[in-house]
Design an enzyme around this catalytic site. Structure first.
Site, PDB file in Angstrom:
ATOM      1  N   VAL A  15      -0.269   7.280 -17.607  1.00  0.00           N
ATOM      2  CA  VAL A  15       0.262   8.646 -17.595  1.00  0.00           C
ATOM      3  C   VAL A  15       1.183   8.848 -18.796  1.00  0.00           C
ATOM      4  O   VAL A  15       1.115   9.877 -19.485  1.00  0.00           O
ATOM      5  CB  VAL A  15       1.022   8.944 -16.278  1.00  0.00           C
ATOM      6  CG1 VAL A  15       1.653  10.330 -16.315  1.00  0.00           C
ATOM      7  CG2 VAL A  15       0.083   8.828 -15.076  1.00  0.00           C
ATOM      8  N   SER A  41       7.686  -4.157 -22.247  1.00  0.00           N
ATOM      9  CA  SER A  41       7.296  -3.338 -23.408  1.00  0.00           C
ATOM     10  C   SER A  41       8.454  -2.951 -24.321  1.00  0.00           C
ATOM     11  O   SER A  41       8.208  -2.409 -25.407  1.00  0.00           O
ATOM     12  CB  SER A  41       6.634  -2.044 -22.943  1.00  0.00           C
ATOM     13  OG  SER A  41       5.466  -2.322 -22.250  1.00  0.00           O
ATOM     14  N   CYS A 131      -2.486  13.611  -8.054  1.00  0.00           N
ATOM     15  CA  CYS A 131      -3.600  14.152  -8.852  1.00  0.00           C
ATOM     16  C   CYS A 131      -4.682  14.831  -8.001  1.00  0.00           C
ATOM     17  O   CYS A 131      -5.193  15.891  -8.358  1.00  0.00           O
ATOM     18  CB  CYS A 131      -4.226  13.040  -9.683  1.00  0.00           C
ATOM     19  SG  CYS A 131      -4.313  11.455  -8.834  1.00  0.00           S
ATOM     20  N   LYS A 215      -1.066  11.936   1.536  1.00  0.00           N
ATOM     21  CA  LYS A 215      -0.373  12.748   0.520  1.00  0.00           C
ATOM     22  C   LYS A 215      -1.067  14.101   0.402  1.00  0.00           C
ATOM     23  O   LYS A 215      -0.421  15.146   0.316  1.00  0.00           O
ATOM     24  CB  LYS A 215      -0.428  12.054  -0.852  1.00  0.00           C
ATOM     25  CG  LYS A 215       0.508  10.882  -1.019  1.00  0.00           C
ATOM     26  CD  LYS A 215       0.268  10.214  -2.383  1.00  0.00           C
ATOM     27  CE  LYS A 215       0.809   8.809  -2.391  1.00  0.00           C
ATOM     28  NZ  LYS A 215       0.464   8.091  -3.640  1.00  0.00           N
ATOM     29  N   ARG A 237     -12.424   5.555  -4.294  1.00  0.00           N
ATOM     30  CA  ARG A 237     -12.341   5.154  -5.711  1.00  0.00           C
ATOM     31  C   ARG A 237     -13.748   4.819  -6.185  1.00  0.00           C
ATOM     32  O   ARG A 237     -14.488   4.098  -5.488  1.00  0.00           O
ATOM     33  CB  ARG A 237     -11.444   3.922  -5.838  1.00  0.00           C
ATOM     34  CG  ARG A 237     -11.148   3.555  -7.273  1.00  0.00           C
ATOM     35  CD  ARG A 237     -10.106   4.420  -7.930  1.00  0.00           C
ATOM     36  NE  ARG A 237      -8.772   4.168  -7.427  1.00  0.00           N
ATOM     37  CZ  ARG A 237      -7.737   4.976  -7.634  1.00  0.00           C
ATOM     38  NH1 ARG A 237      -7.884   6.118  -8.313  1.00  0.00           N
ATOM     39  NH2 ARG A 237      -6.559   4.687  -7.146  1.00  0.00           N
ATOM     40  N   HIS A 244     -11.359  13.001 -11.804  1.00  0.00           N
ATOM     41  CA  HIS A 244     -11.603  12.948 -10.359  1.00  0.00           C
ATOM     42  C   HIS A 244     -12.585  14.066  -9.979  1.00  0.00           C
ATOM     43  O   HIS A 244     -12.505  15.180 -10.506  1.00  0.00           O
ATOM     44  CB  HIS A 244     -10.313  13.202  -9.568  1.00  0.00           C
ATOM     45  CG  HIS A 244      -9.325  12.071  -9.570  1.00  0.00           C
ATOM     46  ND1 HIS A 244      -9.541  10.860 -10.159  1.00  0.00           N
ATOM     47  CD2 HIS A 244      -8.088  12.002  -9.004  1.00  0.00           C
ATOM     48  CE1 HIS A 244      -8.484  10.073  -9.968  1.00  0.00           C
ATOM     49  NE2 HIS A 244      -7.585  10.748  -9.280  1.00  0.00           N
TER      50      HIS A 244
HETATM   51  P1  NAP Z   1       0.658   2.186 -15.361  1.00  0.00           P
HETATM   52  O1  NAP Z   1      -0.394   2.441 -16.357  1.00  0.00           O
HETATM   53  O2  NAP Z   1       0.636   0.949 -14.567  1.00  0.00           O
HETATM   54  O3  NAP Z   1       2.076   2.289 -16.118  1.00  0.00           O
HETATM   55  C1  NAP Z   1       3.285   2.020 -15.490  1.00  0.00           C
HETATM   56  C2  NAP Z   1       4.427   2.398 -16.416  1.00  0.00           C
HETATM   57  O4  NAP Z   1       5.662   2.214 -15.732  1.00  0.00           O
HETATM   58  C3  NAP Z   1       4.480   1.535 -17.654  1.00  0.00           C
HETATM   59  O5  NAP Z   1       5.015   2.294 -18.712  1.00  0.00           O
HETATM   60  C4  NAP Z   1       5.461   0.455 -17.244  1.00  0.00           C
HETATM   61  O6  NAP Z   1       6.124  -0.135 -18.332  1.00  0.00           O
HETATM   62  C5  NAP Z   1       6.455   1.298 -16.460  1.00  0.00           C
HETATM   63  N1  NAP Z   1       7.243   0.491 -15.539  1.00  0.00           N
HETATM   64  C6  NAP Z   1       6.798  -0.244 -14.505  1.00  0.00           C
HETATM   65  N2  NAP Z   1       7.838  -0.855 -13.893  1.00  0.00           N
HETATM   66  C7  NAP Z   1       8.953  -0.495 -14.562  1.00  0.00           C
HETATM   67  C8  NAP Z   1      10.326  -0.793 -14.427  1.00  0.00           C
HETATM   68  N3  NAP Z   1      10.780  -1.600 -13.469  1.00  0.00           N
HETATM   69  N4  NAP Z   1      11.199  -0.232 -15.298  1.00  0.00           N
HETATM   70  C9  NAP Z   1      10.757   0.568 -16.283  1.00  0.00           C
HETATM   71  N5  NAP Z   1       9.468   0.903 -16.457  1.00  0.00           N
HETATM   72  C10 NAP Z   1       8.576   0.371 -15.617  1.00  0.00           C
HETATM   73  O7  NAP Z   1       0.724   3.362 -14.299  1.00  0.00           O
HETATM   74  P2  NAP Z   1       0.440   4.931 -14.496  1.00  0.00           P
HETATM   75  O8  NAP Z   1      -0.945   5.231 -14.102  1.00  0.00           O
HETATM   76  O9  NAP Z   1       0.922   5.386 -15.824  1.00  0.00           O
HETATM   77  O10 NAP Z   1       1.313   5.537 -13.343  1.00  0.00           O
HETATM   78  C11 NAP Z   1       2.699   5.391 -13.315  1.00  0.00           C
HETATM   79  C12 NAP Z   1       3.229   6.085 -12.082  1.00  0.00           C
HETATM   80  O11 NAP Z   1       3.022   7.475 -12.200  1.00  0.00           O
HETATM   81  C13 NAP Z   1       2.511   5.667 -10.796  1.00  0.00           C
HETATM   82  O12 NAP Z   1       3.092   4.523 -10.264  1.00  0.00           O
HETATM   83  C14 NAP Z   1       2.665   6.876  -9.940  1.00  0.00           C
HETATM   84  O13 NAP Z   1       3.875   6.843  -9.230  1.00  0.00           O
HETATM   85  C15 NAP Z   1       2.673   7.994 -10.944  1.00  0.00           C
HETATM   86  N6  NAP Z   1       1.349   8.624 -11.055  1.00  0.00           N
HETATM   87  C16 NAP Z   1       1.255   9.864 -10.688  1.00  0.00           C
HETATM   88  C17 NAP Z   1       0.067  10.523 -10.764  1.00  0.00           C
HETATM   89  C18 NAP Z   1      -0.015  11.921 -10.297  1.00  0.00           C
HETATM   90  O14 NAP Z   1      -1.068  12.317  -9.951  1.00  0.00           O
HETATM   91  N7  NAP Z   1       1.031  12.667 -10.289  1.00  0.00           N
HETATM   92  C19 NAP Z   1      -1.060   9.914 -11.241  1.00  0.00           C
HETATM   93  C20 NAP Z   1      -0.966   8.624 -11.631  1.00  0.00           C
HETATM   94  C21 NAP Z   1       0.271   7.995 -11.531  1.00  0.00           C
HETATM   95  P3  NAP Z   1       5.729  -1.590 -18.928  1.00  0.00           P
HETATM   96  O15 NAP Z   1       4.847  -1.307 -20.108  1.00  0.00           O
HETATM   97  O16 NAP Z   1       7.064  -2.122 -19.368  1.00  0.00           O
HETATM   98  O17 NAP Z   1       5.085  -2.373 -17.878  1.00  0.00           O
HETATM   99  C1  3JM Z   2      -0.455   7.587  -7.936  1.00  0.00           C
HETATM  100  O1  3JM Z   2       4.077   1.905  -7.082  1.00  0.00           O
HETATM  101  C2  3JM Z   2       4.135   3.102  -6.826  1.00  0.00           C
HETATM  102  O2  3JM Z   2       5.069   3.619  -6.232  1.00  0.00           O
HETATM  103  C3  3JM Z   2       3.035   4.008  -7.377  1.00  0.00           C
HETATM  104  C4  3JM Z   2       1.962   4.359  -6.412  1.00  0.00           C
HETATM  105  C5  3JM Z   2       1.151   5.512  -6.962  1.00  0.00           C
HETATM  106  C6  3JM Z   2       1.490   6.842  -6.712  1.00  0.00           C
HETATM  107  C7  3JM Z   2       2.754   7.158  -6.004  1.00  0.00           C
HETATM  108  O3  3JM Z   2       2.835   6.979  -4.793  1.00  0.00           O
HETATM  109  O4  3JM Z   2       3.679   7.626  -6.690  1.00  0.00           O
HETATM  110  C8  3JM Z   2       0.028   5.243  -7.741  1.00  0.00           C
HETATM  111  C9  3JM Z   2      -0.760   6.267  -8.226  1.00  0.00           C
HETATM  112  C10 3JM Z   2       0.664   7.872  -7.175  1.00  0.00           C
HETATM  113  C11 3JM Z   2       0.950   9.276  -6.852  1.00  0.00           C
HETATM  114  O5  3JM Z   2       0.858  10.129  -7.732  1.00  0.00           O
HETATM  115  O6  3JM Z   2       1.238   9.608  -5.707  1.00  0.00           O
END
Ligand code: NAP
Ligand code: 3JM
Length: 339
Positions: A15, A41, A131, A215, A237, A244
């Site tokens: 994201v 990172s 999403c 959700k 999935r 999606h």
């Molecule tokens: P991802 O590709 O696994 O990326 C996770 C990001 O969070 C990376 O930048 C990671 O940094 C950082 N991170 C993880 N743990 C951390 C910590 N303790 N402190 C600081 N940064 C940390 O996941 P993603 O798909 O981008 O999704 C991230 C989050 O966004 C999900 O967990 C979910 O809550 C939310 N999300 C929302 C939607 C939506 O539909 N609204 C969709 C997808 C995801 P590093 O590079 O340092 O590991």
């Molecule tokens: C989409 O580790 C977590 O809390 C992330 C789980 C997650 C979420 C969430 O619950 O925030 C992964 C992918 C979502 C979301 O958008 O709800």
């Protein structure tokens, strides 16, 4: 428009990457940009609008100079750091599920309930929905406004990018491995994702639905401000990288003809109707949604099993409209009312 200082927590993730790209693509008025992540990172750098920006550690980051902070680093990270950012004076647009069900925190899809954005000035946090919910409510809003919706039955076909960068890698690696005649040990998805369909996204609730499905139930009610709307999802999935797809079956309050449904969909903001009853006359994730902004709708037809039933197929880029783009749209509407 006055420029603002922006921070992205989770800037290196699936994201975060698209947030970085889309802030530039949409000419969001960024003065300073700060990219935040974990120690994995911190120290890496990324280009942002011709500037080279180093990733900083979120844990140590002082939000006092930040006006808008996008969070996409998981729920537990938002739980700790988003309130800290708000205390320092930032407005947080949070992409996680951490705050979505808190009654005072607005949960916003601008095409549906932009009027809630201003509430974020009070709470300091605006939540971005899941999403799968976002693309569904954008497509249903014009029908909801025209004739009301009693019940939604939905089955999703969700891309692996919704589960982050490691899930994208796992699909690529498993596919290669299997095509080379080797096995595929699942580590990110619960079972093999390559060449498969998995009826589980996130963990199970006591009622048998998964968290992802639940959700969709709660978020749809909150966004439409309608506790009476019934939502029955099955979230699956599939081995697609971006985009999606959803088979959406609704029961409306008043009867609605297919022609009228098509008319209201055609004039709805950020919806594209692609509904020719011939081969390829419908939207698909790879051909239409991946890398683009709209919510695409096709296969609009009467549900022959219900007098007020209507079926449709809804497709959108889960990381753009489903996450980064929706957050940026919220921030764009926030800018003129920020002081
Ligand atoms: P991802 O590709 O696994 O990326 C996770 C990001 O969070 C990376 O930048 C990671 O940094 C950082 N991170 C993880 N743990 C951390 C910590 N303790 N402190 C600081 N940064 C940390 O996941 P993603 O798909 O981008 O999704 C991230 C989050 O966004 C999900 O967990 C979910 O809550 C939310 N999300 C929302 C939607 C939506 O539909 N609204 C969709 C997808 C995801 P590093 O590079 O340092 O590991
Ligand atoms: C989409 O580790 C977590 O809390 C992330 C789980 C997650 C979420 C969430 O619950 O925030 C992964 C992918 C979502 C979301 O958008 O709800």
């Amino acid at each position: 428009m006055q420029s603002v200082n922006v921070a992205i927590a989770g800037a290196t993730g699936a994201v975060g990457e698209v947030l970085r790209e889309m802030l530039v693509e949409r000419s969001f008025p960024v003065d300073q940009i700060r990219l935040l992540a974990s120690s994995r990172s911190a120290g890496k750098s990324f280009e942002f609008a011709d500037r080279e920006i180093r990733v900083e550690l979120l844990d140590d980051f002082d939000f006092r100079d930040t006006q808008v902070a996008f969070f996409s680093a998981g729920g537990s990270v938002s739980a700790v750091h988003a309130p800290r950012a708000v205390k320092a004076g930032a407005i947080v647009v949070d992409n996680t599920s951490e705050f979505r069900q808190q009654p005072h925190i607005p949960l916003v899809v601008p095409e549906v309930n932009a009027h809630r954005i201003k509430d974020g000035l009070e709470t300091g946090i605006i939540a971005n929905p899941n999403c799968s919910t976002i693309q569904m409510v954008v497509a249903l809003k014009p029908i909801y406004d025209a004739v009301g919706i009693e019940r939604i039955n939905v089955a999703t076909y969700q891309a692996v990018s919704g589960a982050g960068a490691s899930a994208i890698r796992e699909l690529a690696e498993q596919t290669t491995s299997i095509l080379n005649g080797n096995g595929a040990e699942p580590t990110v998805h619960p079972v093999q994702i390559a060449f498969n369909a998995i009826p589980q996204i996130n963990t199970f609730e006591d009622n048998g639905y998964t968290k992802e499905e639940w959700k969709m139930v709660l978020e749809t009610k909150k966004i439409f401000e309608d506790e009476s709307i019934q939502v029955n999802p099955t979230c699956v999935r599939i081995p697609v990288f971006y985009g999606h797809s959803e088979a959406v079956h609704i029961e409306t309050k008043e009867p609605i003809s297919v022609d009228f449904a098509r008319d209201v969909l055609m004039s709805a903001p950020n919806v594209i109707l692609m509904d020719e009853r011939e081969a390829g006359g419908y939207p698909t994730a790879v051909e239409h949604a991946a890398g683009t902004d709209p919510v695409f709708v096709g296969r609009v037809r009467k549900d022959v099993s219900h007098p007020r039933g209507l079926n449709m197929w809804v497709v959108s880029d889960n990381v753009r409209k489903g996450a980064a783009l929706n957050s940026i749209q919220i921030a764009e509407e926030l800018l003129p009312i920020l002081n």
